[in-house]
Design a protein around this motif. Structure first.
Motif, PDB file in Angstrom:
ATOM      1  N   MET A  71      13.383 -99.362  -1.883  1.00 27.34           N
ATOM      2  CA  MET A  71      14.264-100.409  -2.369  1.00 27.34           C
ATOM      3  C   MET A  71      13.526-101.322  -3.339  1.00 27.34           C
ATOM      4  SD  MET A  71      17.530-101.193  -1.489  1.00 27.34           S
ATOM      5  CE  MET A  71      17.626-100.706   0.243  1.00 27.34           C
ATOM      6  N   VAL A  72      14.144-101.624  -4.469  1.00 24.39           N
ATOM      7  CA  VAL A  72      13.600-102.588  -5.423  1.00 24.39           C
ATOM      8  C   VAL A  72      14.311-103.913  -5.191  1.00 24.39           C
ATOM      9  CG1 VAL A  72      13.394-103.211  -7.861  1.00 24.39           C
ATOM     10  CG2 VAL A  72      13.038-100.862  -7.152  1.00 24.39           C
ATOM     11  N   ILE A  73      13.558-104.973  -4.931  1.00 19.64           N
ATOM     12  CA  ILE A  73      14.139-106.280  -4.638  1.00 19.64           C
ATOM     13  C   ILE A  73      14.139-107.129  -5.899  1.00 19.64           C
ATOM     14  CG2 ILE A  73      13.914-108.379  -3.264  1.00 19.64           C
ATOM     15  CD1 ILE A  73      12.617-106.728  -1.077  1.00 19.64           C
ATOM     16  N   LEU A  74      15.326-107.695  -6.237  1.00 22.50           N
ATOM     17  CA  LEU A  74      15.474-108.561  -7.404  1.00 22.50           C
ATOM     18  C   LEU A  74      15.659-110.000  -6.938  1.00 22.50           C
ATOM     19  CD1 LEU A  74      17.890-106.409  -9.596  1.00 22.50           C
ATOM     20  CD2 LEU A  74      15.400-106.491  -9.688  1.00 22.50           C
ATOM     21  N   THR A  75      15.009-110.922  -7.615  1.00 25.48           N
ATOM     22  CA  THR A  75      15.090-112.342  -7.271  1.00 25.48           C
ATOM     23  C   THR A  75      15.990-113.072  -8.264  1.00 25.48           C
ATOM     24  OG1 THR A  75      13.183-112.910  -8.641  1.00 25.48           O
ATOM     25  CG2 THR A  75      12.749-112.235  -6.351  1.00 25.48           C
ATOM     26  N   ASP A  76      16.232-114.363  -7.994  1.00 27.13           N
ATOM     27  CA  ASP A  76      17.047-115.178  -8.900  1.00 27.13           C
ATOM     28  C   ASP A  76      16.406-115.275 -10.278  1.00 27.13           C
ATOM     29  OD1 ASP A  76      18.839-115.584  -6.866  1.00 27.13           O
ATOM     30  OD2 ASP A  76      17.998-117.530  -6.268  1.00 27.13           O
ATOM     31  N   GLU A  77      15.075-115.266 -10.331  1.00 24.84           N
ATOM     32  CA  GLU A  77      14.381-115.338 -11.615  1.00 24.84           C
ATOM     33  C   GLU A  77      14.644-114.094 -12.460  1.00 24.84           C
ATOM     34  OE1 GLU A  77      13.049-115.984  -8.712  1.00 24.84           O
ATOM     35  OE2 GLU A  77      12.765-118.158  -8.897  1.00 24.84           O
ATOM     36  N   ASP A  78      14.749-112.944 -11.800  1.00 28.96           N
ATOM     37  CA  ASP A  78      15.040-111.711 -12.538  1.00 28.96           C
ATOM     38  C   ASP A  78      16.407-111.782 -13.208  1.00 28.96           C
ATOM     39  OD1 ASP A  78      12.619-110.488 -11.780  1.00 28.96           O
ATOM     40  OD2 ASP A  78      13.475-109.900  -9.845  1.00 28.96           O
ATOM     41  N   PHE A  79      17.394-112.354 -12.527  1.00 30.86           N
ATOM     42  CA  PHE A  79      18.743-112.455 -13.093  1.00 30.86           C
ATOM     43  C   PHE A  79      18.825-113.546 -14.160  1.00 30.86           C
ATOM     44  CE2 PHE A  79      19.667-110.384  -9.004  1.00 30.86           C
ATOM     45  CZ  PHE A  79      20.529-109.379  -9.404  1.00 30.86           C
ATOM     46  N   ALA A  80      17.995-114.562 -14.043  1.00 28.05           N
ATOM     47  CA  ALA A  80      18.049-115.681 -14.996  1.00 28.05           C
ATOM     48  C   ALA A  80      17.671-115.251 -16.400  1.00 28.05           C
ATOM     49  CB  ALA A  80      17.130-116.809 -14.522  1.00 28.05           C
ATOM     50  N   ASP A  81      16.844-114.208 -16.542  1.00 26.37           N
ATOM     51  CA  ASP A  81      16.395-113.751 -17.864  1.00 26.37           C
ATOM     52  C   ASP A  81      17.376-112.786 -18.529  1.00 26.37           C
ATOM     53  OD1 ASP A  81      14.122-115.263 -17.580  1.00 26.37           O
ATOM     54  OD2 ASP A  81      12.965-113.619 -16.668  1.00 26.37           O
ATOM     55  N   LEU A  82      18.445-112.419 -17.840  1.00 23.93           N
ATOM     56  CA  LEU A  82      19.399-111.481 -18.414  1.00 23.93           C
ATOM     57  C   LEU A  82      20.277-112.184 -19.445  1.00 23.93           C
ATOM     58  CD1 LEU A  82      20.546-109.533 -15.210  1.00 23.93           C
ATOM     59  CD2 LEU A  82      18.880-108.810 -16.922  1.00 23.93           C
ATOM     60  N   PRO A  83      20.691-111.475 -20.525  1.00 17.80           N
ATOM     61  CA  PRO A  83      21.532-112.103 -21.559  1.00 17.80           C
ATOM     62  C   PRO A  83      22.932-112.416 -21.033  1.00 17.80           C
ATOM     63  CG  PRO A  83      21.330-109.744 -21.945  1.00 17.80           C
ATOM     64  CD  PRO A  83      20.370-110.069 -20.845  1.00 17.80           C
ATOM     65  N   LEU A  84      23.447-113.590 -21.439  1.00 19.29           N
ATOM     66  CA  LEU A  84      24.802-114.032 -21.134  1.00 19.29           C
ATOM     67  C   LEU A  84      25.059-114.291 -19.659  1.00 19.29           C
ATOM     68  CD1 LEU A  84      26.943-111.746 -23.493  1.00 19.29           C
ATOM     69  CD2 LEU A  84      26.327-114.122 -23.826  1.00 19.29           C
ATOM     70  N   SER A  85      24.032-114.329 -18.833  1.00 26.14           N
ATOM     71  CA  SER A  85      24.256-114.560 -17.407  1.00 26.14           C
ATOM     72  C   SER A  85      24.846-115.940 -17.137  1.00 26.14           C
ATOM     73  CB  SER A  85      22.949-114.394 -16.618  1.00 26.14           C
ATOM     74  OG  SER A  85      21.984-115.331 -17.078  1.00 26.14           O
ATOM     75  N   THR A  86      24.496-116.920 -17.982  1.00 22.88           N
ATOM     76  CA  THR A  86      25.015-118.278 -17.793  1.00 22.88           C
ATOM     77  C   THR A  86      25.774-118.756 -19.029  1.00 22.88           C
ATOM     78  OG1 THR A  86      22.918-119.215 -18.571  1.00 22.88           O
ATOM     79  CG2 THR A  86      23.153-118.881 -16.200  1.00 22.88           C
ATOM     80  N   SER A  87      26.054-117.864 -19.976  1.00 23.95           N
ATOM     81  CA  SER A  87      26.747-118.263 -21.198  1.00 23.95           C
ATOM     82  C   SER A  87      28.198-118.597 -20.890  1.00 23.95           C
ATOM     83  CB  SER A  87      26.685-117.142 -22.234  1.00 23.95           C
ATOM     84  OG  SER A  87      27.471-117.465 -23.358  1.00 23.95           O
ATOM     85  N   HIS A  88      28.689-119.673 -21.500  1.00 25.18           N
ATOM     86  CA  HIS A  88      30.079-120.088 -21.298  1.00 25.18           C
ATOM     87  C   HIS A  88      30.821-120.009 -22.628  1.00 25.18           C
ATOM     88  CE1 HIS A  88      30.289-121.802 -17.099  1.00 25.18           C
ATOM     89  NE2 HIS A  88      29.000-121.470 -17.232  1.00 25.18           N
TER      90      HIS A  88
END
Length: 342
Positions: A71-88
């Motif tokens: 299993m590969v574990i992903l953290t909140d930091e991993d998702f924060a660097d993804l494009p458009l993850s927080t774009s409004h």
């Protein structure tokens, strides 16, 4: 309604602040899992399959199974660097004819409301979109996921329809697609006639969820402690057609009859289906006419039997009456007779 998202529609160099609301809601009746004995709610604990300990939400991460038990574990930091993850932002990419968008791609619908001073550009985009008779293809990030969507006008409001990506649509793979099946022209013509006879205007309010209504009736009856009214049973579905052409003709006739229209051809010769139906109706009418006479005869028969059984009783009663009347006369005659002397 409560806004689930805030952002801006990016239309060229114009930015339109909007609030996003869910345009639909499911009306399914939801149930809780409870203990049958006392009605207590069933609770589930989040436990680790390795150590067996109960885990809080703060200790839960996302894991991707790569196979082989790894299993590969992903953290909140991993998702924060993804494009458009927080774009409004709702970025308009292009405008296309609505008929070019396959309905299978549509997923969920959302209403857009202008926010603050964005009402004027909002109305401008709405009117321009309506005049163009096109839909806008946009990209939007909702729930930490980039999605393709369309923007169109519905009842004076901009409607956002999220879409599935093309690789999320499955390819149909069925055996019958490889079979060489031929449809005869008369069959196709009759099928087209059936479609024409059943044609109408789509009115969504004319259709109801009968199952949900019946289920709500059961729940209301449980609450009020009254007897549940059993809904009427629907007619059984017709058996599979053996003769496709005959079934199509019969379907057309039934649809026209339901609309009060005359059969096709006016006084033309009856089809095998209509002839068989007429014969069946005539037989049914004759059977219905015979039924009252038969019942009347059956009613008379018991009366005759009863009268026949009553005849011996009547004769016995008459005999006893005659004997009673004759008894006083016999006694008087006996007294009046001279006694013999020795």
């Amino acid at each position: 309604m409560r806004a689930i998202w805030k952002g801006a529609v990016s239309f060229g160099l114009v930015s339109i602040g909007v609030k996003v609301y869910s345009a639909t809601e499911e009306k399914d009746i939801r149930f809780h899992q409870v203990h049958r004995e006392d009605g207590g709610r069933i609770r589930y604990k989040r436990t680790c399959s390795v150590c067996g300990e109960e885990v809080t939400y703060d200790d839960i991460a996302k894991g991707y199974d790569i196979g082989g038990g790894e299993m590969v574990i992903l953290t909140d930091e991993d998702f924060a660097d993804l494009p458009l993850s927080t774009s409004h932002a709702i970025d308009v990419l292009e405008f296309v004819p609505a008929e070019q968008v396959d309905p299978i791609l549509y997923n969920k619908a959302y209403f857009l409301e202008p926010e603050g001073s964005a009402t004027k550009p909002y109305v401008l985009l709405r009117e321009a979109l309506a005049d163009s008779e096109r839909v806008a293809i946009v990209k939007v990030a909702l729930r930490q996921r980039e999605q393709l969507a369309t923007l169109r006008v519905r009842e004076g409001v901009l409607l956002l329809n999220t879409m599935l990506w093309p690789d999320e649509i499955r390819t149909p793979d069925f055996g019958f697609l490889d079979e060489d099946l031929k449809v005869r022209p008369p069959e196709l013509a009759m099928a087209s006639s059936l479609i024409d006879s059943m044609a109408g205007e789509f009115e969504p309010d004319a259709f109801t969820d009968d199952y949900r209504a019946a289920l709500q009736e059961v729940i209301d009856a449980k609450v009020e402690g009254r007897e549940v009214v059993q809904p009427e049973e629907e007619e059984a579905a017709p058996a599979a057609a053996v003769d496709l052409m005959a079934a199509l003709k019969a379907s057309v006739e039934r649809a026209r009859a339901a609309r009060g229209e005359a059969p096709a051809g006016g006084g033309a010769e009856p089809t095998p289906i209509s002839a068989a139906r007429s014969a069946q109706q005539a037989a049914k009418a004759a059977k219905t006419a015979k039924a009252p006479a038969k019942k009347a005869a059956e009613k008379k028969a018991p009366a005759k039997k009863a009268a026949k059984k009553a005849e011996p009783a009547k004769k016995a009663a008459a005999k006893k009456t005659a004997e009673k009347k004759a008894a006083p006369a016999k006694k008087a005659a006996k007294k009046a007779a001279p006694r013999k002397t020795a």
